[in-house]
Every structure is written in structure tokens, then in C-alpha cells.
Design an enzyme around this catalytic site. Structure first.
Site, PDB file in Angstrom:
ATOM      1  N   GLY A 156      21.604 -21.094  41.428  1.00 29.94           N
ATOM      2  CA  GLY A 156      22.384 -19.334  41.068  1.00 29.94           C
ATOM      3  C   GLY A 156      23.374 -19.042  42.187  1.00 29.94           C
ATOM      4  O   GLY A 156      23.491 -19.447  42.988  1.00 29.94           O
ATOM      5  N   SER A 157      24.159 -18.299  41.255  1.00 31.40           N
ATOM      6  CA  SER A 157      25.641 -17.631  42.275  1.00 31.40           C
ATOM      7  C   SER A 157      26.434 -17.229  41.063  1.00 31.40           C
ATOM      8  O   SER A 157      25.692 -16.023  39.980  1.00 31.40           O
ATOM      9  CB  SER A 157      26.418 -18.648  42.031  1.00 31.40           C
ATOM     10  OG  SER A 157      26.832 -19.780  40.841  1.00 31.40           O
TER      11      SER A 157
END
Length: 178
Positions: free
Chosen positions: A132-133
Site C-alpha cells: 500500500g502506498s
């Protein structure tokens, strides 16, 4: 494999994910002028390969150390570790876009395989953020961008058109077109 649109004067999404913010930056330092930022949140279930939003020459790549806050936290975009790549017009010698890869809570590895002076095509793979980013694309206001997506919309890297650019792009001799 993805086939980017062949229409001129558009920029595509640099990442798969959901548009979490579209906002104006009063003075984006790399352009030395106002810019529009389109921020894309990548969940752990999204494809995390980053692609060039447009045809351009890599003018610089800058690593910024930082925290690893949850990418859902609005402060993470400013506080987290990031890599920013500045793309220039291949012949006009002016910046056309900046792509910023931002690490998240779990995403602690940012890979950017591009190198200065490398020419990237629209939709070409250049890196990955693991898990996730956030990925952001900045467009100078002098390029007369018209945003074609909405906050909350899901976009696909190299396919979804984010921005339609104006008909009169800036040049090194006339960097600010009004």
C-alpha cells in the site's frame, strides 16, 4: 502488458488505484510555478507498478527520506519517504510532469529504475512501490491542464487519461504561456 492511448497532449495515470486528492499547489518548487497535483492511493490489492504518465526525458530523480505512516493518513503524503522523478519535454527543454512515489506503512521499498537523460514513453514501466502506498503526478499550470478524472475514481496506470493539456505548451524561450 497495457496499451496506452495514442491521443496527443494527454497524461495517463502513473499507477493503478483510487484518486484520493486533486489539488492546486501554489508554487511547486521543481517547476517554479503553480501546479496541479493528482494523488492516487494504491491499496495492498492494487498492481503497484508505476508507469510514465507522458512521453518525456528524465531530468532528475530525488530520494527524500521520511516516515512510513499509513498511506490513508493525509499527513503521510508529506511525511513519508518518497522518490520524485522530474520529466521534461523531449525537445522543448521545459518540465512537463513530476511523478512522486510515496512509501506507506507496509510499503517500505520504492524502486525507480529510470535514470537521468533516459527517455520514457507514455505508459512505460519505470518502477514499483511494494504494498500500500501513494503515487502523485504534478502538472505545471503553464501546460493548461484540464483534469479528466474525479476524486474517488478508480484509475489504471498507462490507460486512464488523467489530464488533457492545452494546445499551446510552454517552451524554453516562452516558459509561461497565459
Amino acid at each position: 502488458h497495457r496499451r496506452p492511448p495514442t491521443v496527443r497532449n494527454v497524461m495517463t495515470a502513473p499507477a493503478d488505484g483510487r484518486i484520493s486528492s486533486i489539488h492546486r499547489v501554489e508554487n511547486y518548487e521543481l517547476f517554479n510555478e503553480p501546479a496541479i497535483c493528482v494523488r492516487i492511493f494504491l491499496s495492498v490489492l492494487d498492481v503497484h507498478i508505476n508507469r510514465s504518465p507522458c512521453h518525456g526525458i528524465v531530468q532528475s530523480i530525488t530520494h527524500q527520506p521520511g516516515d512510513h505512516l499509513n498511506a490513508l493518513n493525509p499527513n503521510s503524503a508529506e511525511a513519508n519517504e518518497s522518490v520524485t522523478m522530474l520529466l521534461g519535454h523531449p525537445t522543448r527543454e521545459v518540465p512537463v510532469a513530476a511523478v512522486r512515489q510515496v512509501a506507506g506503512l507496509l510499503a517500505r521499498t520504492i524502486v525507480n529504475a529510470a535514470r537521468p537523460q533516459m527517455v520514457l514513453q507514455r505508459g512505460q514501466r519505470f518502477g514499483i512501490i511494494k504494498l500500500g502506498s501513494t503515487t502523485e503526478v504534478y502538472i505545471p499550470e503553464s501546460a493548461q491542464p484540464t483534469i479528466t478524472v474525479e476524486q474517488g475514481q478508480y484509475v489504471y496506470a498507462g490507460i486512464t487519461v488523467l489530464v488533457q493539456l492545452g494546445p499551446h505548451l510552454p517552451t524554453a524561450e516562452n516558459p509561461s504561456i497565459t
